[in-house]
Design an enzyme around this catalytic site. Structure first.
Site, PDB file in Angstrom:
ATOM      1  N   ASP A 244     -50.048  13.731   6.347  1.00 52.29           N
ATOM      2  CA  ASP A 244     -48.362  13.873   6.145  1.00 52.29           C
ATOM      3  C   ASP A 244     -48.542  14.356   4.485  1.00 52.29           C
ATOM      4  O   ASP A 244     -49.515  14.116   3.883  1.00 52.29           O
ATOM      5  CB  ASP A 244     -47.672  12.506   6.082  1.00 52.29           C
TER       6      ASP A 244
ATOM      7  N   ARG B  37     -30.293  11.574   9.631  1.00 56.46           N
ATOM      8  CA  ARG B  37     -31.418  11.828   8.902  1.00 56.46           C
ATOM      9  C   ARG B  37     -30.751  11.276   7.374  1.00 56.46           C
ATOM     10  O   ARG B  37     -29.879  11.890   6.702  1.00 56.46           O
ATOM     11  CB  ARG B  37     -31.856  12.924   8.534  1.00 56.46           C
TER      12      ARG B  37
ATOM     13  N   CYS C  68     -47.105  16.328  10.892  1.00 56.71           N
ATOM     14  CA  CYS C  68     -45.700  16.382  11.401  1.00 56.71           C
ATOM     15  C   CYS C  68     -45.195  17.630  10.745  1.00 56.71           C
ATOM     16  O   CYS C  68     -44.061  18.108  11.267  1.00 56.71           O
ATOM     17  CB  CYS C  68     -44.862  15.019  11.058  1.00 56.71           C
TER      18      CYS C  68
ATOM     19  N   GLN D 252     -40.534  11.950  15.580  1.00 50.93           N
ATOM     20  CA  GLN D 252     -41.892  12.529  15.508  1.00 50.93           C
ATOM     21  C   GLN D 252     -43.062  11.912  16.222  1.00 50.93           C
ATOM     22  O   GLN D 252     -43.911  12.669  16.823  1.00 50.93           O
ATOM     23  CB  GLN D 252     -42.023  12.584  13.849  1.00 50.93           C
TER      24      GLN D 252
ATOM     25  N   HIS E  15     -39.834   7.204  11.196  1.00 45.14           N
ATOM     26  CA  HIS E  15     -39.627   8.814  11.859  1.00 45.14           C
ATOM     27  C   HIS E  15     -39.793   8.568  13.231  1.00 45.14           C
ATOM     28  O   HIS E  15     -40.970   9.272  13.836  1.00 45.14           O
ATOM     29  CB  HIS E  15     -40.412   9.841  10.939  1.00 45.14           C
TER      30      HIS E  15
ATOM     31  N   ARG F 249     -41.537  18.635  19.763  1.00 46.92           N
ATOM     32  CA  ARG F 249     -40.448  17.955  19.156  1.00 46.92           C
ATOM     33  C   ARG F 249     -39.214  18.424  20.198  1.00 46.92           C
ATOM     34  O   ARG F 249     -38.310  17.428  20.462  1.00 46.92           O
ATOM     35  CB  ARG F 249     -39.945  18.250  17.838  1.00 46.92           C
TER      36      ARG F 249
HETATM   37  N1  NVA Z   1     -42.922  11.814   5.197  1.00 49.05           N
HETATM   38  C1  NVA Z   1     -42.100  12.940   4.939  1.00 49.05           C
HETATM   39  C2  NVA Z   1     -42.273  13.332   6.388  1.00 49.05           C
HETATM   40  C3  NVA Z   1     -41.251  14.542   6.607  1.00 49.05           C
HETATM   41  C4  NVA Z   1     -41.074  15.103   8.094  1.00 49.05           C
HETATM   42  C5  NVA Z   1     -41.070  12.724   4.430  1.00 49.05           C
HETATM   43  O1  NVA Z   1     -40.223  11.716   4.407  1.00 49.05           O
HETATM   44  O2  NVA Z   1     -40.483  13.791   3.580  1.00 49.05           O
HETATM   45  N1   CP Z   2     -41.391  16.827  11.116  1.00 47.72           N
HETATM   46  C1   CP Z   2     -39.964  17.025  10.677  1.00 47.72           C
HETATM   47  O1   CP Z   2     -39.377  16.125  10.890  1.00 47.72           O
HETATM   48  O2   CP Z   2     -39.933  18.222  10.235  1.00 47.72           O
HETATM   49  P1   CP Z   2     -38.426  18.583   9.496  1.00 47.72           P
HETATM   50  O3   CP Z   2     -38.278  17.918   8.181  1.00 47.72           O
HETATM   51  O4   CP Z   2     -38.442  19.967   9.241  1.00 47.72           O
HETATM   52  O5   CP Z   2     -37.328  18.054  10.441  1.00 47.72           O
END
Ligand code: NVA
Ligand code: CP
Length: 292
Positions: free
Chosen positions: A212, A99, A252, A129, A126, A280
């Site tokens: 989101d 990540r 998500c 997801q 992502h 997930r």
């Molecule tokens: N678009 C959000 C998704 C979190 C799972 C982010 O990148 O923070």
């Molecule tokens: N939706 C998602 O990826 O959640 P987290 O940021 O908690 O992993």
């Protein structure tokens, strides 16, 4: 050996196979020894609840093991190149979930990695997801091909993965957000996706509404501007009343009640977010079995 950097990293047949297996794994709730002796490394530059926990539990339920590393725990945090890190870790483990702040870190890592690399969220996309989102739609409503999907939110990592999914799984996608968050006209033409500011009109035809946070990780500097710009784009039960009768709502998570959703949206009967979050785990068990 395959990586999962974006949905397009795998063929439609492979993706469908992963989703079918995920639904079976969920039904049978089976633990197995399929990944016995296998080790997964999780390297996360950003916070995570769902992605981290679901991968850790998935490995455990498949008989394998994993460890979680923040960059500060690794020599990466002291400047060891990502390429060297990838070669060393790849020589020891059987898979890596990354990540990262920048998607480039994931592609660079994957080029030097001798084991499968999974994108656990980057600034670009992502895909993990989306496996859960697609699985949830299929589980709750059936085939997604031909469905009308409204993405409410900026052109972010989730949006890009929805765009990829719409092409692979052949559903109609509309992206709804303020015009100043749209990509350039050239990009819109290339993407062949409808971008609109008309949330009511888009949702009136929707089978699935997904949204989101307005401020993704990495966009915090724009927080107050974004909150002001997105005020008219909150999803609520009242708005969902204008969608198709059987429409569902996904997010998500994490969600901010009072911003992208009203206080009561997550508990509305059309919200399938808790199923989506649990999925997930099942989707990633299936992904890990496929890749490792
Ligand atoms: N678009 C959000 C998704 C979190 C799972 C982010 O990148 O923070
Ligand atoms: N939706 C998602 O990826 O959640 P987290 O940021 O908690 O992993």
């Amino acid at each position: 050996m395959k990586h999962f950097l974006n949905l397009e990293s795998l063929s439609p047949e492979e993706l469908n196979g992963i989703l079918e297996e995920a639904l079976i794994l969920k039904k049978t709730k089976a633990s197995s020894n399929d990944l016995e002796g296998k080790f997964l490394a999780l390297i996360f530059e950003k916070a995570s609840t769902r992605t981290r926990v679901s991968f850790e539990v998935a490995m455990n339920q498949l008989g394998g093991q994993c460890s979680f590393f923040a960059p500060a725990d690794l020599q990466l945090g002291r400047g060891e190149p990502i390429e060297d890190t990838a070669r060393v870790i790849g020589s020891m483990v059987d898979g890596v979930v990354l990540r990262t702040l920048s998607h480039k870190t994931i592609t660079t890592f994957s080029e030097k990695s001798s084991v499968p690399v999974i994108n656990g969220l980057s600034d670009l996309s992502h895909p993990c997801q989306l496996l859960a989102d697609l699985m949830t739609f299929i589980e709750v409503k059936g085939d997604i091909s031909g469905a009308n999907v409204t993405w409410v939110g900026d052109y972010n990592n989730m949006c890009l993965s929805y765009i990829e999914a719409s092409k692979i799984f052949k559903f109609n996608l509309e992206v709804v957000c303020p015009k100043n968050y749209w990509p350039s006209n050239d990009q819109i033409n290339d993407l062949k996706i409808v971008f609109t500011e008309d949330i009511k009109s888009s949702i009136s035809n929707s089978d699935l509404v997904s949204t989101d946070v307005w401020v993704s990780m990495g966009d915090e500097k724009e927080q107050s501007k974004r909150i002001a710009d997105f005020q008219k784009f909150q999803v609520s039960p009242e708005l969902m009343n204008t969608a198709k009768e059987q429409a569902i709502f996904l997010h998500c998570l994490p969600a901010i009640r009072g911003q992208e959703i009203s206080n009561d949206m997550l508990e509305d009967s059309r919200s399938k977010v808790w199923i989506q979050a649990e999925n997930r785990l099942h989707a990633q068990k299936s992904l890990l079995k496929f890749l490792i």
